[in-house]
Design an enzyme around this catalytic site. Structure first.
Site, mmCIF file in Angstrom:
data_model
loop_
_atom_site.group_PDB
_atom_site.id
_atom_site.type_symbol
_atom_site.label_atom_id
_atom_site.label_comp_id
_atom_site.label_asym_id
_atom_site.label_seq_id
_atom_site.Cartn_x
_atom_site.Cartn_y
_atom_site.Cartn_z
ATOM 1 N N GLY A 47 0.838 -1.191 0.000
ATOM 2 C CA GLY A 47 0.000 0.000 0.000
ATOM 3 C C GLY A 47 0.876 1.244 0.000
ATOM 4 N N GLN A 52 3.207 9.852 1.507
ATOM 5 C CA GLN A 52 4.511 9.178 1.603
ATOM 6 C C GLN A 52 5.454 9.584 0.472
ATOM 7 O OE1 GLN A 52 2.504 5.174 2.418
ATOM 8 N NE2 GLN A 52 4.394 5.012 3.591
ATOM 9 N N CYS A 95 5.857 -0.227 7.686
ATOM 10 C CA CYS A 95 5.536 0.989 6.926
ATOM 11 C C CYS A 95 6.773 1.406 6.146
ATOM 12 C CB CYS A 95 5.113 2.107 7.872
ATOM 13 S SG CYS A 95 4.631 3.624 7.022
ATOM 14 N N LEU A 96 6.568 1.731 4.871
ATOM 15 C CA LEU A 96 7.700 2.151 4.028
ATOM 16 C C LEU A 96 8.335 3.436 4.556
ATOM 17 C CD1 LEU A 96 6.104 1.403 0.545
ATOM 18 C CD2 LEU A 96 7.921 0.085 1.672
ATOM 19 N N HIS A 137 -4.504 1.220 7.619
ATOM 20 C CA HIS A 137 -3.157 1.795 7.739
ATOM 21 C C HIS A 137 -3.011 2.993 6.792
ATOM 22 C CE1 HIS A 137 1.441 1.088 7.898
ATOM 23 N NE2 HIS A 137 1.295 1.902 6.852
ATOM 24 N N GLU A 138 -3.523 2.852 5.559
ATOM 25 C CA GLU A 138 -3.388 3.930 4.565
ATOM 26 C C GLU A 138 -4.287 5.129 4.910
ATOM 27 O OE1 GLU A 138 -0.906 3.556 2.923
ATOM 28 O OE2 GLU A 138 -0.703 1.378 2.918
ATOM 29 N N HIS A 141 -2.675 7.240 7.362
ATOM 30 C CA HIS A 141 -1.673 8.152 6.775
ATOM 31 C C HIS A 141 -2.315 9.459 6.299
ATOM 32 C CE1 HIS A 141 2.218 6.139 6.626
ATOM 33 N NE2 HIS A 141 1.738 5.050 6.066
HETATM 34 O O1 GNR Z 1 4.071 -2.606 2.589
HETATM 35 C C1 GNR Z 1 3.382 -2.470 3.603
HETATM 36 N N1 GNR Z 1 3.026 -3.579 4.306
HETATM 37 C C2 GNR Z 1 2.097 -3.555 5.319
HETATM 38 C C3 GNR Z 1 2.014 -4.682 6.139
HETATM 39 C C4 GNR Z 1 1.089 -4.731 7.150
HETATM 40 C C5 GNR Z 1 0.224 -3.681 7.359
HETATM 41 C C6 GNR Z 1 0.305 -2.549 6.565
HETATM 42 C C7 GNR Z 1 1.227 -2.494 5.547
HETATM 43 S S1 GNR Z 1 1.300 -1.104 4.535
HETATM 44 C C8 GNR Z 1 2.966 -1.117 4.069
HETATM 45 C C9 GNR Z 1 3.270 -0.035 3.042
HETATM 46 C C10 GNR Z 1 3.025 1.322 3.673
HETATM 47 O O2 GNR Z 1 3.796 1.860 4.428
HETATM 48 N N2 GNR Z 1 1.895 1.908 3.389
HETATM 49 O O3 GNR Z 1 1.599 3.089 3.939
HETATM 50 NI NI NI Z 2 2.661 3.162 5.835
#
Ligand code: GNR
Ligand code: NI
Length: 173
Positions: A47, A52, A95-96, A137-138, A141
């Site tokens: 995601g 980001q 999270c990236l 999660h997104e 953000h």
């Molecule tokens: O790549 C991602 N893996 C992930 C694994 C578990 C829960 C959420 C994520 S999102 C993350 C990429 C990211 O930082 N998206 O904002």
């Molecule tokens: Ni993230």
């Protein structure tokens, strides 16, 4: 043209901004979505939120299909959670923007979302499993919230401190 864009990292203050709704579904938004897919697949991640890559707009890309399967790219513009399950689920998240840190987070196991696609068409979708975790999660953000905000204060402050130190080291050399 699809461009892989640099991903911003903790403690970049941009990560704490609340992103603005998209109001025009034009070629510029389509180009942003294309760049987000290129950046997300390159990372690789399941995601990505526009913030980001430093863009404060409510745009999310997701692909939770297993690596060995065909790609299943999904773009969500102005996504909103309109219902959540009582049932909760614990999933290990990363999270990236917080590289190489992983922790378990508890969230609703299923959510119903409303969003626009890149053409501005309205949709609703039921999400469960990894997709439910990822879309929450997104959407966090887009509101300046990171998965570490769901952890204890001790864990969160430890991670933030580590990334502040790493950023200082990088600016010193
Ligand atoms: O790549 C991602 N893996 C992930 C694994 C578990 C829960 C959420 C994520 S999102 C993350 C990429 C990211 O930082 N998206 O904002
Ligand atoms: Ni993230």
């Amino acid at each position: 043209m699809m461009t892989i864009r640099p991903i911003i990292i903790l403690p970049d203050p941009l990560l704490r901004l609340v992103s603005k709704p998209v109001t025009a579904f034009d070629a510029r938004v389509q180009a942003l979505v294309d760049d987000m897919f290129a950046t997300m697949y390159d990372a690789p991640g399941i995601g990505l939120a526009a913030i980001q890559i430093g863009v404060t707009e409510r745009v999310v890309t997701v692909d939770v299909s297993p690596k060995e399967d065909e790609k299943h790219p999904m773009a969500f513009i102005n996504p909103e959670i309109i219902a959540v399950s009582d049932e909760l689920n614990i999933h290990q998240e990363g999270c990236l923007s917080i590289p190489d840190y992983y922790a378990e987070v508890e969230r609703p196991a299923a959510v119903r979302i409303r969003y626009h696609d890149a053409n501005g068409h309205d949709h609703e979708m039921d999400c469960e499993g990894l997709l439910a975790t990822c879309i929450q999660h997104e959407i966090d953000h887009l509101n300046g919230v990171l998965f570490i905000d769901h952890l204890s204060r001790l864990k969160r402050e430890r991670v933030i401190k580590k990334f502040i130190k790493a950023a200082k080291r990088d600016s010193d050399d």
